[in-house]
Design a protein around this motif. Structure first.
Motif, PDB file in Angstrom:
ATOM      1  N   ARG A 148       0.811  -1.214   0.000  1.00  0.00           N
ATOM      2  CA  ARG A 148       0.000   0.000   0.000  1.00  0.00           C
ATOM      3  C   ARG A 148       0.853   1.276   0.000  1.00  0.00           C
ATOM      4  O   ARG A 148       0.290   2.373  -0.008  1.00  0.00           O
ATOM      5  N   ARG A 149       2.173   1.150   0.007  1.00  0.00           N
ATOM      6  CA  ARG A 149       3.032   2.340  -0.034  1.00  0.00           C
ATOM      7  C   ARG A 149       4.031   2.274  -1.180  1.00  0.00           C
ATOM      8  O   ARG A 149       4.971   3.044  -1.239  1.00  0.00           O
TER       9      ARG A 149
ATOM     10  N   ASP B  95      -0.708   6.182  -4.581  1.00  0.00           N
ATOM     11  CA  ASP B  95      -1.150   5.210  -3.580  1.00  0.00           C
ATOM     12  C   ASP B  95      -2.588   5.477  -3.140  1.00  0.00           C
ATOM     13  O   ASP B  95      -3.237   4.598  -2.576  1.00  0.00           O
TER      14      ASP B  95
ATOM     15  N   SER C  38       6.664   1.873  -9.618  1.00  0.00           N
ATOM     16  CA  SER C  38       5.817   0.934  -8.889  1.00  0.00           C
ATOM     17  C   SER C  38       4.879   0.175  -9.816  1.00  0.00           C
ATOM     18  O   SER C  38       4.244  -0.797  -9.392  1.00  0.00           O
TER      19      SER C  38
ATOM     20  N   ASN D  79      -2.183  -0.816  -7.950  1.00  0.00           N
ATOM     21  CA  ASN D  79      -2.146  -0.143  -6.658  1.00  0.00           C
ATOM     22  C   ASN D  79      -2.726  -1.022  -5.550  1.00  0.00           C
ATOM     23  O   ASN D  79      -3.843  -1.532  -5.655  1.00  0.00           O
TER      24      ASN D  79
ATOM     25  N   ALA E  24      -4.691   2.959   1.295  1.00  0.00           N
ATOM     26  CA  ALA E  24      -3.432   3.412   1.879  1.00  0.00           C
ATOM     27  C   ALA E  24      -3.562   4.861   2.325  1.00  0.00           C
ATOM     28  O   ALA E  24      -4.296   5.632   1.752  1.00  0.00           O
TER      29      ALA E  24
END
Length: 483
Positions: free
Chosen positions: A166-167, A327, A381, A450, A483
């Protein structure tokens, strides 16, 4: 009917995760890991900043005088040719990292990059050794390209695999914070050298100073990575990671990647839209403003450099904020926004720069820079999520470097050649529009990554509390707090 599925989804057997399965990452170790990975980007992009801002000087030092346009294209060509070898670096270092661990490979590529940049500063001028000068410059650039092919994909993988699910957007964005820090540092030092030394001092020895600075940066980077590997918490994580890599070792990465070709194509498209924007802004625009625009539409070289440095500084500060936003709302909305911006604003960006005023150039570059940040903050990411753990380093390194080699890294020489051949100064805008269309097509096939665990890896949480939430709500993902 489309050859690709409407939304690419990793194929995995359903599994019920227990609390013991969840990886709870240690925040201090994550911070150290991010710093150690980002230092490689600082070294790599420090060179790009120096090369872009010293393009005119490099052209004067390494190539014969008489045809400035040809010398400029030759300088861009030497810059671009390093990208042709990047896929070979990716093919070598990517699978190697999947087998022996990320940190070992990252240490080797760090040393190679620093030595490649430092060696450029040691090469005698064309006036001294003739055509050996551009030949040696080419060899140094090839060394940089080969090492870079193994650096960035593995650095992205390294951070993505250790970041909590979540980060991951926020933590991954710091890799690009290192990119912009390096570029900004190289551009700043190159600008200071160019505008504080006389022409004689600059061409005889001053231009070498920025390249020599790369060596101590590389030494610091290797030290940080070695120090990180010695910490007990990180050693435990590294041992677990390498054990998993050895367990998953297949020896047939090429066959696995061949079956994953839809994911490779999507990765390629995303890399193209990101890095065409990247290299157009960072590598081509400095020369476009200083040398390509008509004299009546130019500002002074010093003003141009300051404007671009300010834009890069604004972009630098924006990266973590956009990463944090990804996020919250997801990666896809941000990537779509960036791609649409290129299609709609690609030409207006260039037209603003062509106004030739300080205000026009600044806002043209600023819009381009902020659009780039939408990609830079979300891609580190996003791209690692496209490949399973056992071939993530190989898949990401190969797809990333092939697309940069063929399409993105050649942006400067291709756009420069098109402008020179047609006399149309709007070609940078056309190129951005094409890149934006490619990005929209690629992101349309992307499953939103995500908050999801990495393909082939256990879920990763930032705390025991978050791990418990995941276990309790894993059968109902929408119930897990955002998040």
């Amino acid at each position: 009917m489309s050859v690709l599925p409407s939304v690419l989804k990793p194929k995995e057997r359903p599994r019920h995760w227990s609390l013991d399965d969840i990886v709870v990452t240690d925040p201090p170790v994550i911070r150290q890991a991010i710093g150690a990975a980002a230092i490689g980007n600082i070294t790599e992009w420090y060179d790009f900043g120096v090369y872009a801002y010293l393009e005119t000087t490099i052209s004067h030092v390494f190539f014969p005088k008489g045809n400035p346009t040809l010398a400029t294209l030759a300088t861009f060509g030497t810059f671009a040719v390093a990208f042709l070898i990047r896929p070979f670096g990716g093919m070598f270092f990517g699978p190697l990292a999947d087998r022996v661990g990320r940190t070992k490979v990252l240490a080797v590529t760090m040393i190679m990059m620093a030595l490649g940049t430092f060696s450029i500063g040691c090469i005698p001028s064309f006036h001294t050794i003739g055509y050996w000068a551009p030949a040696l410059l080419l060899l140094a650039r090839l060394l940089q390209g080969f090492s870079t092919g193994g650096e960035y994909g593995n650095a992205m993988t390294f951070i993505a695999e250790y970041a909590p699910d979540r980060r991951r957007g926020f933590l991954g964005s710091w890799l690009e914070f290192g990119t912009f820090t390096g570029y900004l540092g190289g551009a700043t030092i190159a600008t200071i050298v160019q505008h504080t030394l006389s022409d004689h001092a600059l061409y005889s020895w001053g231009w070498r100073i920025p390249f020599f600075v790369a060596l101590p940066i590389g030494v610091i980077g290797v030290y940080l990575r070695s120090r990180l590997a010695d910490t007990p918490a990180y050693a435990a994580l590294e041992k677990e990671s390498e054990a998993k890599e050895k367990e998953n070792k297949t020896g047939d990465e090429a066959k696995v990647l061949a079956r994953l070709w839809p994911f490779v194509l999507v990765c390629t498209g995303l890399v193209i839209v990101w890095n065409v924007t990247n290299y157009l802004l960072t590598s081509y625009m400095p020369t476009y403003i200083s040398d390509t625009l008509p004299k009546s539409g130019r500002v002074s070289d010093l003003t141009s450099s300051i404007l671009q440095i300010v834009v890069m500084a604004v972009a630098l500060l924006s990266i973590p904020l956009v990463g944090l936003l990804s996020d919250r709302i997801g990666r896809k909305p941000i990537i779509v926004t960036g791609s649409v911006s290129l299609v709609v604003l690609g030409l207006p960006m260039v037209l603003l720069v062509r106004l030739g005023s300080v205000v026009g150039i600044f806002f043209g570059l600023l819009i381009m820079g902020l659009t780039l940040i939408l990609f830079s903050a979300s891609m580190p990411s996003t791209l690692p999520s496209l490949f399973p753990t056992k071939v993530r380093g190989a898949g990401l390194s190969v797809a990333f470097n092939v697309s940069i080699s063929l399409f993105a890294g050649t942006t400067s020489v291709v756009v420069g050649s098109l402008v020179s051949a047609t006399g149309d100064l709007d070609w940078p805008g056309y190129y951005l529009i094409i890149a934006g269309i490619v990005g929209l097509v690629a992101v349309s096939f992307l499953q939103e990554p995500n908050g999801r665990r990495m393909w082939g890896s256990a879920p990763a949480a930032a705390s025991e509390e978050e791990a418990k939430q995941y276990v309790e709500h894993q059968d109902d993902p929408d119930a897990v707090p955002a998040a």
